[in-house]
Design a protein around this motif. Structure first.
Motif, PDB file in Angstrom:
ATOM      1  N   LYS A  52     -43.017 -19.853 -16.540  1.00 26.96           N
ATOM      2  CA  LYS A  52     -42.638 -18.762 -15.562  1.00 26.96           C
ATOM      3  C   LYS A  52     -41.805 -19.526 -14.662  1.00 26.96           C
ATOM      4  N   PRO A  53     -40.607 -19.656 -14.745  1.00 30.02           N
ATOM      5  CA  PRO A  53     -39.600 -20.142 -14.010  1.00 30.02           C
ATOM      6  C   PRO A  53     -39.433 -19.791 -12.726  1.00 30.02           C
ATOM      7  N   PRO A  54     -39.283 -20.730 -11.558  1.00 32.73           N
ATOM      8  CA  PRO A  54     -39.476 -20.368 -10.148  1.00 32.73           C
ATOM      9  C   PRO A  54     -38.091 -19.663  -9.606  1.00 32.73           C
ATOM     10  N   LEU A  55     -37.188 -19.833 -10.468  1.00 28.31           N
ATOM     11  CA  LEU A  55     -35.867 -19.004 -10.099  1.00 28.31           C
ATOM     12  C   LEU A  55     -35.649 -17.617 -10.726  1.00 28.31           C
ATOM     13  N   PRO A  56     -35.189 -16.881  -9.756  1.00 32.36           N
ATOM     14  CA  PRO A  56     -35.133 -15.421 -10.138  1.00 32.36           C
ATOM     15  C   PRO A  56     -33.916 -15.086 -11.226  1.00 32.36           C
ATOM     16  N   ARG A  57     -34.506 -14.214 -11.947  1.00 40.32           N
ATOM     17  CA  ARG A  57     -33.565 -13.805 -13.388  1.00 40.32           C
ATOM     18  C   ARG A  57     -32.455 -13.149 -12.835  1.00 40.32           C
ATOM     19  N   ALA A  58     -31.306 -13.635 -13.528  1.00 39.68           N
ATOM     20  CA  ALA A  58     -29.782 -12.794 -12.977  1.00 39.68           C
ATOM     21  C   ALA A  58     -30.109 -11.187 -13.331  1.00 39.68           C
ATOM     22  N   HIS A  59     -29.507 -10.594 -12.638  1.00 37.82           N
ATOM     23  CA  HIS A  59     -29.446  -9.123 -12.881  1.00 37.82           C
ATOM     24  C   HIS A  59     -28.030  -8.406 -12.845  1.00 37.82           C
ATOM     25  N   LYS A  60     -27.512  -7.959 -13.829  1.00 36.86           N
ATOM     26  CA  LYS A  60     -26.247  -7.263 -13.985  1.00 36.86           C
ATOM     27  C   LYS A  60     -26.580  -5.772 -13.973  1.00 36.86           C
ATOM     28  N   ASP A  61     -25.546  -5.196 -13.618  1.00 32.30           N
ATOM     29  CA  ASP A  61     -25.290  -3.750 -13.919  1.00 32.30           C
ATOM     30  C   ASP A  61     -24.442  -3.403 -15.204  1.00 32.30           C
ATOM     31  N   PHE A  62     -25.111  -2.988 -16.172  1.00 31.75           N
ATOM     32  CA  PHE A  62     -24.612  -2.651 -17.376  1.00 31.75           C
ATOM     33  C   PHE A  62     -24.343  -1.314 -17.649  1.00 31.75           C
ATOM     34  N   SER A  63     -23.995  -0.354 -16.714  1.00 29.42           N
ATOM     35  CA  SER A  63     -23.757   0.999 -16.750  1.00 29.42           C
ATOM     36  C   SER A  63     -22.695   1.193 -17.220  1.00 29.42           C
ATOM     37  N   ASP A  79     -26.891 -13.420 -17.748  1.00 36.27           N
ATOM     38  CA  ASP A  79     -26.191 -14.537 -17.180  1.00 36.27           C
ATOM     39  C   ASP A  79     -24.885 -14.918 -18.223  1.00 36.27           C
ATOM     40  N   ALA A  80     -24.652 -14.200 -19.267  1.00 37.19           N
ATOM     41  CA  ALA A  80     -23.619 -14.087 -20.120  1.00 37.19           C
ATOM     42  C   ALA A  80     -22.744 -12.808 -19.855  1.00 37.19           C
ATOM     43  N   ASN A  81     -23.083 -12.007 -19.142  1.00 38.86           N
ATOM     44  CA  ASN A  81     -22.521 -10.680 -18.866  1.00 38.86           C
ATOM     45  C   ASN A  81     -22.409  -9.966 -20.230  1.00 38.86           C
ATOM     46  N   ARG A  82     -23.405  -9.778 -21.111  1.00 40.70           N
ATOM     47  CA  ARG A  82     -23.271  -9.348 -22.477  1.00 40.70           C
ATOM     48  C   ARG A  82     -24.394  -8.627 -23.241  1.00 40.70           C
ATOM     49  N   LEU A  83     -24.231  -7.616 -23.693  1.00 42.14           N
ATOM     50  CA  LEU A  83     -25.389  -6.833 -24.348  1.00 42.14           C
ATOM     51  C   LEU A  83     -25.457  -7.125 -25.789  1.00 42.14           C
ATOM     52  N   LEU A  84     -26.735  -7.446 -26.430  1.00 41.40           N
ATOM     53  CA  LEU A  84     -26.993  -7.492 -27.794  1.00 41.40           C
ATOM     54  C   LEU A  84     -27.540  -6.436 -28.395  1.00 41.40           C
ATOM     55  N   PHE A  85     -26.921  -6.072 -29.697  1.00 45.06           N
ATOM     56  CA  PHE A  85     -27.578  -4.849 -30.207  1.00 45.06           C
ATOM     57  C   PHE A  85     -28.644  -5.479 -31.575  1.00 45.06           C
ATOM     58  N   TRP A  86     -29.567  -4.688 -31.592  1.00 49.72           N
ATOM     59  CA  TRP A  86     -30.345  -5.052 -32.850  1.00 49.72           C
ATOM     60  C   TRP A  86     -30.918  -3.798 -33.589  1.00 49.72           C
ATOM     61  N   THR A  87     -30.938  -3.852 -34.764  1.00 49.30           N
ATOM     62  CA  THR A  87     -31.355  -2.768 -35.576  1.00 49.30           C
ATOM     63  C   THR A  87     -32.974  -2.715 -35.396  1.00 49.30           C
ATOM     64  N   GLN A  88     -33.318  -1.549 -36.192  1.00 48.97           N
ATOM     65  CA  GLN A  88     -34.910  -1.235 -35.811  1.00 48.97           C
ATOM     66  C   GLN A  88     -35.579  -2.370 -36.383  1.00 48.97           C
ATOM     67  N   ASP A  89     -35.232  -2.692 -37.611  1.00 49.58           N
ATOM     68  CA  ASP A  89     -35.949  -3.832 -38.330  1.00 49.58           C
ATOM     69  C   ASP A  89     -35.646  -5.229 -37.830  1.00 49.58           C
ATOM     70  N   GLY A  90     -35.146  -5.330 -36.409  1.00 45.88           N
ATOM     71  CA  GLY A  90     -34.915  -6.777 -36.022  1.00 45.88           C
ATOM     72  C   GLY A  90     -33.829  -7.687 -36.332  1.00 45.88           C
ATOM     73  N   LYS A  91     -32.911  -7.000 -37.333  1.00 48.99           N
ATOM     74  CA  LYS A  91     -31.490  -7.812 -37.628  1.00 48.99           C
ATOM     75  C   LYS A  91     -30.545  -7.398 -36.437  1.00 48.99           C
ATOM     76  N   PRO A  92     -29.863  -8.661 -36.018  1.00 45.42           N
ATOM     77  CA  PRO A  92     -28.583  -8.351 -35.413  1.00 45.42           C
ATOM     78  C   PRO A  92     -27.614  -7.379 -35.632  1.00 45.42           C
ATOM     79  N   ASP A  93     -27.173  -6.471 -34.760  1.00 45.29           N
ATOM     80  CA  ASP A  93     -26.260  -5.457 -35.178  1.00 45.29           C
ATOM     81  C   ASP A  93     -24.762  -5.552 -34.600  1.00 45.29           C
ATOM     82  N   GLY A  94     -24.662  -6.528 -33.740  1.00 45.39           N
ATOM     83  CA  GLY A  94     -23.481  -6.835 -32.888  1.00 45.39           C
ATOM     84  C   GLY A  94     -23.774  -7.081 -31.387  1.00 45.39           C
TER      85      GLY A  94
END
Length: 125
Positions: A52-63, A79-94
């Motif tokens: 549980k890090p004492p620093l607040p997590r970064a929050h961005k608006d991805f709207s 922190d990287a200004n990025r969205l990750l997409f994952w399939t329903q079975d847990g594989k990266p989709d982009g």
């Protein structure tokens, strides 16, 4: 020879007067712990800080990110200004990331598949 002996005695007496208060005060400063020998006041350990890090997590608006592959789970990386997409079975989709005045969408192989140009009103953060 006598003067060397006197200088040695004076030096020894001076060191003894400096060391004597330190020797008598140190046992008085020691903590008397009744809880089984553990130290009384310790800082948090590294495992606790990592969980549980004492620093607040970064929050961005991805709207502004409009496209999401159908049926995918979305994970934010603020922190990287990025969205990750994952399939329903847990594989990266982009992923999608903002680059300047555009948002670029990539497939799982890292090839750009879509570019979304941001309007002037959307550029004002």
């Amino acid at each position: 020879m006598a003067q060397w002996f006197r200088k040695g005695c004076v030096l020894f007496a001076g060191l003894w007067t400096v060391a004597l208060p330190v020797l008598t005060v140190s046992p008085a400063l020691a903590d008397d712990d009744d809880d089984g020998g553990e130290e009384g006041h310790k800082g948090p350990d590294m495992h606790h800080l990592a969980a549980k890090p004492p620093l607040p997590r970064a929050h961005k608006d991805f709207s502004k990110f409009r496209y999401c592959p159908a049926g995918d789970k979305v994970q934010e990386q603020a922190d990287a200004n990025r969205l990750l997409f994952w399939t329903q079975d847990g594989k990266p989709d982009g992923y999608a990331e903002r680059r300047g005045s555009s948002i670029i969408y990539y497939n799982a192989q890292g090839q750009a598949i879509r570019v979304q140009r941001l309007e002037a009103s959307e550029l004002e953060d």
